[in-house]
Design a protein around this motif. Structure first.
Motif, PDB file in Angstrom:
ATOM      1  N   ASP A 183       0.880  -1.202   0.272  1.00  0.00           N
ATOM      2  CA  ASP A 183      -0.017   0.088   0.087  1.00  0.00           C
ATOM      3  C   ASP A 183       0.844   1.354   0.016  1.00  0.00           C
ATOM      4  OD1 ASP A 183      -2.418  -1.360   0.053  1.00  0.00           O
ATOM      5  OD2 ASP A 183      -2.183  -1.727   2.237  1.00  0.00           O
ATOM      6  N   GLY A 184       1.924   1.141  -0.591  1.00  0.00           N
ATOM      7  CA  GLY A 184       2.991   2.045  -0.697  1.00  0.00           C
ATOM      8  C   GLY A 184       4.219   1.717   0.147  1.00  0.00           C
ATOM      9  N   ILE A 185       5.081   2.506  -0.081  1.00  0.00           N
ATOM     10  CA  ILE A 185       6.371   2.261   0.874  1.00  0.00           C
ATOM     11  C   ILE A 185       6.862   3.386   1.441  1.00  0.00           C
ATOM     12  CG2 ILE A 185       8.886   1.172   0.652  1.00  0.00           C
ATOM     13  CD1 ILE A 185       8.339   0.253  -1.949  1.00  0.00           C
ATOM     14  N   SER A 186       7.128   3.577   2.649  1.00  0.00           N
ATOM     15  CA  SER A 186       7.282   4.857   3.477  1.00  0.00           C
ATOM     16  C   SER A 186       8.733   5.191   3.446  1.00  0.00           C
ATOM     17  CB  SER A 186       7.298   4.281   5.063  1.00  0.00           C
ATOM     18  OG  SER A 186       8.360   3.310   5.544  1.00  0.00           O
ATOM     19  N   ARG A 187       8.846   6.388   3.718  1.00  0.00           N
ATOM     20  CA  ARG A 187      10.324   6.971   3.706  1.00  0.00           C
ATOM     21  C   ARG A 187      11.107   6.262   4.439  1.00  0.00           C
ATOM     22  NH1 ARG A 187      12.905  12.100   3.949  1.00  0.00           N
ATOM     23  NH2 ARG A 187      14.358  12.298   5.783  1.00  0.00           N
ATOM     24  N   ARG A 188      11.072   5.997   5.659  1.00  0.00           N
ATOM     25  CA  ARG A 188      11.900   5.167   6.580  1.00  0.00           C
ATOM     26  C   ARG A 188      12.328   3.868   5.842  1.00  0.00           C
ATOM     27  NH1 ARG A 188      11.629   0.750   9.412  1.00  0.00           N
ATOM     28  NH2 ARG A 188       9.388   0.624   9.425  1.00  0.00           N
ATOM     29  N   VAL A 189      11.484   3.106   5.087  1.00  0.00           N
ATOM     30  CA  VAL A 189      11.706   1.953   4.480  1.00  0.00           C
ATOM     31  C   VAL A 189      12.737   1.961   3.396  1.00  0.00           C
ATOM     32  CG1 VAL A 189      10.762  -0.105   3.276  1.00  0.00           C
ATOM     33  CG2 VAL A 189       9.711   0.691   5.580  1.00  0.00           C
ATOM     34  N   VAL A 190      12.195   3.068   2.373  1.00  0.00           N
ATOM     35  CA  VAL A 190      13.015   3.469   1.401  1.00  0.00           C
ATOM     36  C   VAL A 190      14.374   3.785   1.631  1.00  0.00           C
ATOM     37  CG1 VAL A 190      12.846   4.946  -0.645  1.00  0.00           C
ATOM     38  CG2 VAL A 190      10.946   3.827  -0.074  1.00  0.00           C
ATOM     39  N   LEU A 191      14.565   4.874   2.315  1.00  0.00           N
ATOM     40  CA  LEU A 191      15.965   5.408   2.554  1.00  0.00           C
ATOM     41  C   LEU A 191      16.816   4.529   3.515  1.00  0.00           C
ATOM     42  CD1 LEU A 191      15.088   9.363   3.494  1.00  0.00           C
ATOM     43  CD2 LEU A 191      15.702   8.137   1.177  1.00  0.00           C
ATOM     44  N   GLY A 192      16.239   3.992   4.338  1.00  0.00           N
ATOM     45  CA  GLY A 192      16.957   2.767   5.029  1.00  0.00           C
ATOM     46  C   GLY A 192      17.341   1.486   4.400  1.00  0.00           C
ATOM     47  N   GLY A 193      16.281   1.214   3.463  1.00  0.00           N
ATOM     48  CA  GLY A 193      16.550  -0.140   2.700  1.00  0.00           C
ATOM     49  C   GLY A 193      17.535   0.100   1.707  1.00  0.00           C
ATOM     50  N   VAL A 194      17.584   1.183   0.937  1.00  0.00           N
ATOM     51  CA  VAL A 194      18.172   1.530  -0.343  1.00  0.00           C
ATOM     52  C   VAL A 194      19.631   1.483   0.306  1.00  0.00           C
ATOM     53  CG1 VAL A 194      18.659   2.919  -2.214  1.00  0.00           C
ATOM     54  CG2 VAL A 194      16.421   2.343  -1.586  1.00  0.00           C
ATOM     55  N   ALA A 195      19.979   2.638   1.153  1.00  0.00           N
ATOM     56  CA  ALA A 195      21.323   2.660   1.883  1.00  0.00           C
ATOM     57  C   ALA A 195      21.848   1.514   2.233  1.00  0.00           C
ATOM     58  CB  ALA A 195      21.179   3.806   3.045  1.00  0.00           C
ATOM     59  N   ARG A 196      21.003   0.602   2.948  1.00  0.00           N
ATOM     60  CA  ARG A 196      21.778  -0.781   3.571  1.00  0.00           C
ATOM     61  C   ARG A 196      22.174  -1.555   2.221  1.00  0.00           C
ATOM     62  NH1 ARG A 196      17.664   0.019   7.364  1.00  0.00           N
ATOM     63  NH2 ARG A 196      16.354  -1.351   6.198  1.00  0.00           N
ATOM     64  N   THR A 197      21.213  -1.770   1.401  1.00  0.00           N
ATOM     65  CA  THR A 197      21.623  -2.303   0.100  1.00  0.00           C
ATOM     66  C   THR A 197      23.036  -2.119  -0.483  1.00  0.00           C
ATOM     67  OG1 THR A 197      19.072  -2.859  -0.302  1.00  0.00           O
ATOM     68  CG2 THR A 197      20.688  -3.069  -2.212  1.00  0.00           C
ATOM     69  N   TRP A 198      23.023  -0.642  -0.806  1.00  0.00           N
ATOM     70  CA  TRP A 198      24.219  -0.129  -1.402  1.00  0.00           C
ATOM     71  C   TRP A 198      25.622  -0.371  -0.509  1.00  0.00           C
ATOM     72  CZ3 TRP A 198      21.811   5.257  -2.974  1.00  0.00           C
ATOM     73  CH2 TRP A 198      21.203   5.021  -4.431  1.00  0.00           C
ATOM     74  N   ARG A 199      25.421  -0.365   0.733  1.00  0.00           N
ATOM     75  CA  ARG A 199      26.469  -0.486   1.761  1.00  0.00           C
ATOM     76  C   ARG A 199      26.755  -1.844   1.614  1.00  0.00           C
ATOM     77  NH1 ARG A 199      23.869   3.730   5.158  1.00  0.00           N
ATOM     78  NH2 ARG A 199      25.234   5.428   4.668  1.00  0.00           N
ATOM     79  N   THR A 200      25.786  -2.968   1.783  1.00  0.00           N
ATOM     80  CA  THR A 200      26.072  -4.316   2.064  1.00  0.00           C
ATOM     81  C   THR A 200      26.574  -4.711   0.429  1.00  0.00           C
ATOM     82  OG1 THR A 200      24.107  -4.422   3.256  1.00  0.00           O
ATOM     83  CG2 THR A 200      24.804  -6.384   2.177  1.00  0.00           C
ATOM     84  N   ALA A 201      26.473  -4.398  -0.581  1.00  0.00           N
ATOM     85  CA  ALA A 201      27.040  -4.655  -1.726  1.00  0.00           C
ATOM     86  C   ALA A 201      28.370  -4.028  -1.932  1.00  0.00           C
ATOM     87  CB  ALA A 201      25.989  -4.271  -3.025  1.00  0.00           C
TER      88      ALA A 201
END
Length: 219
Positions: A183-201
């Motif tokens: 039902d949409g993706i929140s600011r917290r999930v987006v910014l936190g998730g994308v940043a963690r993904t890029w750092r993990t990679a």
């Protein structure tokens, strides 16, 4: 104009669903306010992430290049972009949204001929190749997918039963993950998730930066 990223509301993903059903200029014209929300929200997300990672923001055109395509649909069914010229990294940080949700990833996409030569030499090297295999495994355990397009035929000069044959076949290597639209993706999930993904990679990308590097000839 959006000045602060507030997440992707359900309307963003509903717009993409509508575009998949009716990929026409009439649809985009009739829904231009939501189209602007899609583009502005996506650009605002990348702008905010650039504050953490550095680099410049690029959002690609929604219009498709129809000159050499049999498919004359005028619009791409996803909006995507990247941070480029990121400090201490040779490749960009990528993200995309579509009816399916959000995706973030990074890696070496469509390596040029000279890159592939350096990559394959490193894969068969006992030290560098073993390091890559370990990094791929670690990245996957951390929750990212590590995927890549690759050749299906035999590679000249390499044994078919090489222990890292699947890595040898790859011509792109991308690490990333996705989030469903729901039902949409929140600011917290987006910014936190994308940043963690890029750092993990990042450790995996660092291997490529060291062993492969940027292209020296056109792809």
């Amino acid at each position: 104009m959006i000045t602060r990223f507030e997440g992707f509301p359900a309307a963003v993903f509903g717009w993409f669903e509508g575009l998949e059903r009716d990929n026409s200029r009439d649809y985009v014209s009739a829904t231009h306010e939501t189209f602007d929300l899609v583009r502005d929200s996506f650009a605002a997300m990348l702008d905010e992430l650039a504050g953490q990672f550095g680099g410049e923001v690029k959002v690609f055109r929604q219009h498709r290049d129809l000159r050499f395509s049999k498919d004359k649909s005028p619009y791409k069914t996803r909006t995507y972009g990247l941070l480029y010229d990121v400090p201490d990294q040779h490749t960009g940080l990528y993200a995309a949204i579509s009816a399916d949700g959000l995706y973030a990833g990074t890696g070496y996409y469509r390596m040029s001929r000279d890159q592939l030569e350096r990559y394959r030499r490193a894969v068969v090297d006992e030290t560098a190749g073993a390091d890559l295999a370990a990094l791929v495994a670690t990245t996957r355990r951390a929750g990212l997918g590590v995927e890549g397009t690759g050749v299906q035929t035999a590679l000249r000069g390499y044994p078919r039963d090489h222990p890292r044959i699947e890595l040898l076949r790859m011509t792109s290597v991308i690490a990333g993950r996705g989030w469903p639209a729901d039902d949409g993706i929140s600011r917290r999930v987006v910014l936190g998730g994308v940043a963690r993904t890029w750092r993990t990679a990042r450790p995996l990308v660092s291997w490529f930066d060291e062993q492969v590097g940027p292209a020296e000839i056109p792809a």
